[in-house]
Each structure stands twice: as C-alpha cells, then as structure tokens.
Design a protein around this motif. Structure first.
Motif, mmCIF file in Angstrom:
data_model
loop_
_atom_site.group_PDB
_atom_site.id
_atom_site.type_symbol
_atom_site.label_atom_id
_atom_site.label_comp_id
_atom_site.label_asym_id
_atom_site.label_seq_id
_atom_site.Cartn_x
_atom_site.Cartn_y
_atom_site.Cartn_z
ATOM 1 N N ILE A 104 17.309 50.341 -10.152
ATOM 2 C CA ILE A 104 17.614 48.982 -10.574
ATOM 3 C C ILE A 104 19.005 48.974 -11.210
ATOM 4 O O ILE A 104 19.307 49.807 -12.066
ATOM 5 N N VAL A 105 19.858 48.044 -10.780
ATOM 6 C CA VAL A 105 21.213 47.936 -11.305
ATOM 7 C C VAL A 105 21.327 46.653 -12.122
ATOM 8 O O VAL A 105 21.003 45.572 -11.642
ATOM 9 N N ASP A 143 19.317 52.262 -13.431
ATOM 10 C CA ASP A 143 18.046 52.742 -13.952
ATOM 11 C C ASP A 143 17.286 53.446 -12.833
ATOM 12 O O ASP A 143 16.825 52.807 -11.887
ATOM 13 N N PHE A 144 17.165 54.764 -12.934
ATOM 14 C CA PHE A 144 16.457 55.543 -11.929
ATOM 15 C C PHE A 144 14.961 55.615 -12.198
ATOM 16 O O PHE A 144 14.211 56.147 -11.399
ATOM 17 N N GLY A 145 14.531 55.113 -13.339
ATOM 18 C CA GLY A 145 13.134 55.217 -13.746
ATOM 19 C C GLY A 145 13.028 56.138 -14.941
ATOM 20 O O GLY A 145 12.847 55.695 -16.076
ATOM 21 N N LEU A 146 13.180 57.433 -14.721
ATOM 22 C CA LEU A 146 13.148 58.392 -15.824
ATOM 23 C C LEU A 146 14.517 58.569 -16.468
ATOM 24 O O LEU A 146 14.608 58.884 -17.649
ATOM 25 N N ALA A 147 15.565 58.399 -15.734
ATOM 26 C CA ALA A 147 16.921 58.591 -16.233
ATOM 27 C C ALA A 147 17.738 57.327 -16.002
ATOM 28 O O ALA A 147 17.416 56.519 -15.130
ATOM 29 N N PRO A 185 13.810 58.271 -7.737
ATOM 30 C CA PRO A 185 13.307 59.637 -7.953
ATOM 31 C C PRO A 185 14.224 60.710 -7.367
ATOM 32 O O PRO A 185 14.423 61.762 -7.971
ATOM 33 N N ARG A 186 14.797 60.447 -6.174
ATOM 34 C CA ARG A 186 15.697 61.436 -5.564
ATOM 35 C C ARG A 186 16.955 61.624 -6.412
ATOM 36 O O ARG A 186 17.422 62.750 -6.626
ATOM 37 N N LEU A 187 17.495 60.503 -6.886
ATOM 38 C CA LEU A 187 18.694 60.588 -7.712
ATOM 39 C C LEU A 187 18.404 61.302 -9.028
ATOM 40 O O LEU A 187 19.253 62.052 -9.533
#
Length: 344
Positions: free
Chosen positions: A2-3, A49-53, A185-187
């Motif tokens: 998400i940007v 926003d990558f989710g975890l990072a 997740p990949r990022l």
C-alpha cells in the motif's frame, strides 16, 4: 503493498510544522523534533507499507534536532529496527555510545528501544531527502550482541550488499507503481535478506546458507498473511496453517523457534494496529467500536479489556491523550497527496 503520500502543502504555513510533527509521531515512531523552518515547513512523505515492514521516503527543509527520549520509549515502543539512507543532505545520529555523521548515499542503523539524538541539515540550501526503513526487530535473525555495536554506525554502501541495499531502497521508492498489493511479502523478504547480508559483511560474518533461509521466509509469509487478515474474526491457527499447507502442529513449532505463539502474534498485531488508528488524527471521527470491529474483535468489551491489559489504559482514554484537544481539527488537516517530488 500500500502506497500513501502525505504533504504539508494544503496546510496554512504557520500550522505546517505542527502537523508534520503530529503525523510523524503516528506514522513513524514518537520523537521530539525541532526545525529552523517552523514558520513555513514544506515537507512530504511517501510510505510504502509491505505489511510487516515499511519504507518511507521523506523530503523536508531541515531538522535541527530530533530526539527519542526514555519517556517517549516508555510511552510507546514498537520494538522497531530502523535503517536510514541519506539521499541528499547531512545527517548526524548518536545512539548506544556511538555517533556518526552521514553524507549523500550513506546508511545507518538505529533502534526504537534505545534513546537517540540527531539532526538532518541541507548541504546547499536544497533541503533534505531521506529514506527510512522500519521493521520489527524480531524479523532480523541477528543476535543482539552482534547488532547492538552496529547501532549508529555507518554501513558501507560503495560495495557489496550495502550497495545493493542502497540501490534497492532508491528503486522501490522512486518506482512503487511497478509493484502490486501481492508483492508486499516478497519485498519484505528481499529487504530483510539484504539488511542481514549487509550487517553480515559489516561484521565479517558469512550470511546464513540458503537451507536455513526457508523457515525464515515461511515465517515472514505467515506473518504477512496474519496482517492481511486481521479483520477476520475467524483468524485462527487452523486457518493460518491451512493457507500455508501446514499442519497446526508444524505452525506452532515454527513460531516456537522464534519464541512466539500464533495467538500471541495475532493479538499483538491487532492491538498495535488499533493503537495506531486511535492515535491517528485522520481517523478521529471513527468510533472506537468501529476500529475494534474492523480489526476482528467480535465484541467491544473484549477489545477494551485486551487493550487495557496491553497498554494500561482504556482505548478511549488512550485516544484522548494521543489526540488532545486538536483531534477534530486534525481530521481536516492535509492528509493524502498525489506524490512527493522526486529526488534531485
């Protein structure tokens, strides 16, 4: 992925720095910041926003001093490891008895759980551009005795994995449109691996062999699945395990190797997301019950008890303390913007 882009451009000049300070307190980590441009602080932040990072690209006139004090740490500590890349400008940071100054293209690590003091100043009056990475410290498989001495020290970016990491951060922040929602997740996996490898080279350690990386990648994948499904009240070990073609027993063993539990992580991430939403001025009109419901809590009373057990105060009291008397005004402050200007 998400940007989100936020800018001071629509705020009155006298309010811009106050708005930026409040916004970074919730979007990044709570710090006390000062500037010589408080009368007209023109700044912009784009968060990936990558989710975890998260990776945030920021541009601003200057920060004459930034501090994370013991009091701010006691008030809120997400236990993040942070990585800062100076794109343009001169930066200084002191933490854990180390102090370093950074020029264009240089990286430094610091930790949200330890006090720090720093500054960010322009080189030629053109302002500062900075990229900041935030990720939970638990994601990085580096022992504390190896990591702590590296805080507030320069990571080489002219060779090896440090150079690859620097190029990755610039590429992903300048061209986020090349990635979709499913790439988070990949990022995250790429980001964690690059940071670990850069640290490994810094301490002259060999990175973990590929055979040891699969459990870490699986653990990251499971955590990202949990973050994407926090709103599902039925989120449970059985459904999480099934989504990853694991037995519930294997899932629990995976978490035990990281000193965690599945239920504990779900609860922690739901409460942390709720805490951030309650402190976000842009969500001041959203009721506490609505925030609880969209984060998977079936009953407001259950949410209230869990929140108070975790943070020591009821959700409404936390929101009141976080927003103060300006919460309703801040909802009309500048929020989403189309894009930050690209780097020079």
């Amino acid at each position: 992925m998400i940007v989100t882009t936020r800018s001071t451009e629509d705020s009155p000049e006298v309010d811009r720095f106050a708005w930026w300070h409040d916004m970074t307190m919730t979007t990044l980590i709570p710090t006390a910041i000062h500037t010589d441009h408080a009368d007209d602080f023109r700044a912009c932040l784009t968060m990936l926003d990558f989710g975890l990072a998260q990776i945030s690209s920021m541009s601003y006139p200057s920060i004459s001093r930034v501090r994370r004090t013991p009091e701010l740490i006691r008030r809120s500590d997400p236990e993040y490891l942070q990585l800062s890349l100076t794109v343009t400008g001169r930066m200084r940071i002191a933490q854990s008895r180390n102090e370093t100054e950074l020029e264009d293209g240089e990286l430094v690590l610091y930790d949200s759980s330890h006090p720090f003091d720093g500054s960010a100043l322009p080189r030629h009056g053109d302002g500062v551009r900075q990229i900041v990475v935030q990720l939970p410290r638990r994601l990085l498989p580096v022992p504390p005795d190896r990591l702590t001495p590296l805080l507030s020290t320069r990571l080489p970016t002219d060779r090896g994995f440090g150079e690859v990491l620097r190029r990755f951060l610039i590429q992903v922040t300048e061209r986020p449109h090349e990635y979709g929602p499913a790439d988070g997740p990949r990022l995250t996996t790429v980001l964690v691996d690059l940071i670990e490898a850069a640290i490994g080279q810094r301490v002259d350690e060999r990175p973990m062999p590929p055979a040891d990386r699969h459990p870490q990648a699986l653990y990251l994948s499971v955590q990202n699945f949990i973050l994407r499904n926090l709103s599902d009240p039925a989120l449970a070990p059985e459904t999480i395990a099934s989504a990853h073609h694991l037995s519930a027993r294997s899932l629990h063993r995976l978490f035990q190797r990281h000193g965690a539990t599945v239920a504990g992580l779900v609860r922690h991430e739901r409460l942390e997301r709720a805490r951030r939403d309650l402190a976000d001025p842009l969500l001041a009109d959203v009721t506490v019950s609505a925030i609880a419901h969209r984060l998977g809590f079936r009953r407001p009373a259950d949410f209230g008890r869990a929140f108070r057990a975790a943070y020591g105060v009821p959700p409404r009291d936390y929101r009141k303390a976080a927003l103060g008397d300006t919460g309703q005004q801040r909802t009309r402050a500048p929020g989403l913007s189309r894009a930050c200007p690209s780097g020079r």
